[in-house]
Design an enzyme around this catalytic site. Structure first.
Site, PDB file in Angstrom:
ATOM      1  N   PHE A 189       0.820  -1.221   0.000  1.00 16.55           N
ATOM      2  CA  PHE A 189       0.000   0.000   0.000  1.00 16.55           C
ATOM      3  C   PHE A 189       0.851   1.267   0.000  1.00 16.55           C
ATOM      4  O   PHE A 189       0.566   2.239   0.715  1.00 16.55           O
ATOM      5  CB  PHE A 189      -0.955   0.036   1.204  1.00 16.55           C
ATOM      6  N   THR A 227      -0.111  -6.357   3.592  1.00 18.17           N
ATOM      7  CA  THR A 227      -0.198  -5.560   4.818  1.00 18.17           C
ATOM      8  C   THR A 227      -0.462  -6.526   5.961  1.00 18.17           C
ATOM      9  O   THR A 227      -1.478  -7.233   5.938  1.00 18.17           O
ATOM     10  CB  THR A 227      -1.324  -4.514   4.727  1.00 18.17           C
ATOM     11  N   LYS A 238     -13.376  -6.172  -1.949  1.00 21.82           N
ATOM     12  CA  LYS A 238     -12.441  -6.973  -2.745  1.00 21.82           C
ATOM     13  C   LYS A 238     -12.021  -8.186  -1.932  1.00 21.82           C
ATOM     14  O   LYS A 238     -11.554  -8.051  -0.801  1.00 21.82           O
ATOM     15  CB  LYS A 238     -11.219  -6.159  -3.154  1.00 21.82           C
ATOM     16  N   ASN A 275      -8.382 -10.710  -5.502  1.00 20.71           N
ATOM     17  CA  ASN A 275      -7.096 -10.071  -5.256  1.00 20.71           C
ATOM     18  C   ASN A 275      -5.985 -11.036  -5.662  1.00 20.71           C
ATOM     19  O   ASN A 275      -6.228 -12.093  -6.232  1.00 20.71           O
ATOM     20  CB  ASN A 275      -6.985  -9.688  -3.769  1.00 20.71           C
TER      21      ASN A 275
END
Length: 344
Positions: free
Chosen positions: A115, A181, A211, A240
């Protein structure tokens, strides 16, 4: 020229291309004149979904243009829509480099970006300027939590990012499924997801989607669907990147991170088929899209829209035009007048 970039470090090549596209995106006539040659404008490709009209069903997946720097360029290249992000409330640098790997033998990528983005405020300003141009191009916004934000406070991050970006996105996607993450995928579990959706759904009247990861077993997918319906979400983005490494040949296959591209195709289709059994949710299919037949198959199996990332990296800048022309050929061959007939 496109192949020359494959001699460069993957992330450096990505940055060079994005910088060029961002420059082109702001050029006015220098953008709009070539767009007349690149875009495939045909009413047979039009799709109505999420209360929006998409000029065609091929979208750019989140991750390619995290900070909304090149939106007009994606329109000019022929995409039907784009999804920016993943965006967090505050800027963050992401994971250490190297964090992006090409698996040429597998037509795949592995990323562990984490991210990395310039924050929701910067993206909101770029989206505001893009909206002023008036281009007929739906834009989705993909939201995530900060790396250091504990799961118990994750909803605060999503809410803050949503409030900053809400005036400018056409739809919003909650990313709870990135493998890069730490702990993020825990948000797909029922107690966390129920609380997250309870707080996020009232925060916008615009379409809100979730998602999902390809690695979820069927019972976990069913739980996600049940919560999405309970909280009146409009749809799901499936899927994803995956942690699976089954059948890979590339020497980069052992790198940590999420895998995308051709090896994800079979699982993306499997998840789509499972989700399509439940009415009431708009499905956006992503994972292993390489050509018009992939798009056709996803639409026939229940998706209303598709997204591409890795297929575009390998296919080059003419990928949207080539694929959409081929899709028109498939419509003719199958005796279908327009895409909307698939769901009527």
């Amino acid at each position: 020229m496109h192949r020359l970039f494959f001699a460069l470090d993957p992330e450096y090549a990505h940055e060079l291309v994005l910088k060029a596209l961002a420059w082109w995106s702001g050029r006015g006539p220098l953008l709009e004149v070539p767009a007349r040659l690149l875009r495939v404008e045909d009413p047979r490709l039009r799709v109505r979904a999420l209360g929006l009209t998409f000029p065609n069903p091929l979208g750019l997946a989140a991750g390619m243009d995290k900070d909304a720097k090149a939106l007009a360029a994606w329109w000019a290249l022929g995409f039907g829509f784009a999804e920016v992000g993943t965006l967090t409330p505050n800027p963050q640098g992401g994971n250490p480099r190297p964090r992006l790997f090409r698996l040429l033998e597998d037509r795949a990528l592995i990323n562990r970006m984490g991210f990395n983005n310039e924050g929701a405020s910067q993206a909101a300003e770029r989206l505001r300027r893009f909206r002023e141009r008036g281009l007929p191009f739906p834009v989705g916004v993909n939201l995530g939590k900060g790396r250091d934000t504990p799961l118990e406070r994750a909803a605060e991050d999503y809410l803050l990012a949503l409030r900053l970006l809400e005036p400018y996105g056409d739809y919003f996607v909650l990313n709870v499924s990135s493998p890069n993450t730490p702990g993020l995928r825990t948000l797909q579990e029922a107690p966390f997801l129920d609380e997250l959706l309870f707080r996020l759904r009232p925060a916008t009247a615009k379409p809100l989607l979730l998602k999902v990861a390809p690695d979820l077993p069927a019972p976990a997918l069913d739980q996600v669907v049940a919560l999405a319906l309970k909280h009146r979400l409009e749809g799901l983005v499936a899927v994803n990147t995956t942690l699976s490494r089954e059948g890979l040949r590339s020497p980069w296959a052992k790198e940590a991170g999420g895998l995308s591209g051709r090896p994800l195709k079979a699982r993306a289709l499997e998840v789509l088929g499972h989700l399509a059994q439940v009415p009431g949710l708009t499905l956006v299919s992503v994972g292993g899209i390489e050509g018009a037949r992939d798009i056709w198959e996803r639409l026939r199996r229940g998706a209303r829209l598709v997204q591409v990332y890795t297929g575009f990296v390998y296919g080059g800048p003419l990928f949207p035009r080539r694929v959409l022309l081929d899709l028109l050929g498939l419509l003719r061959a199958e005796g279908v007048g327009r895409l909307e007939e698939l769901w009527s």
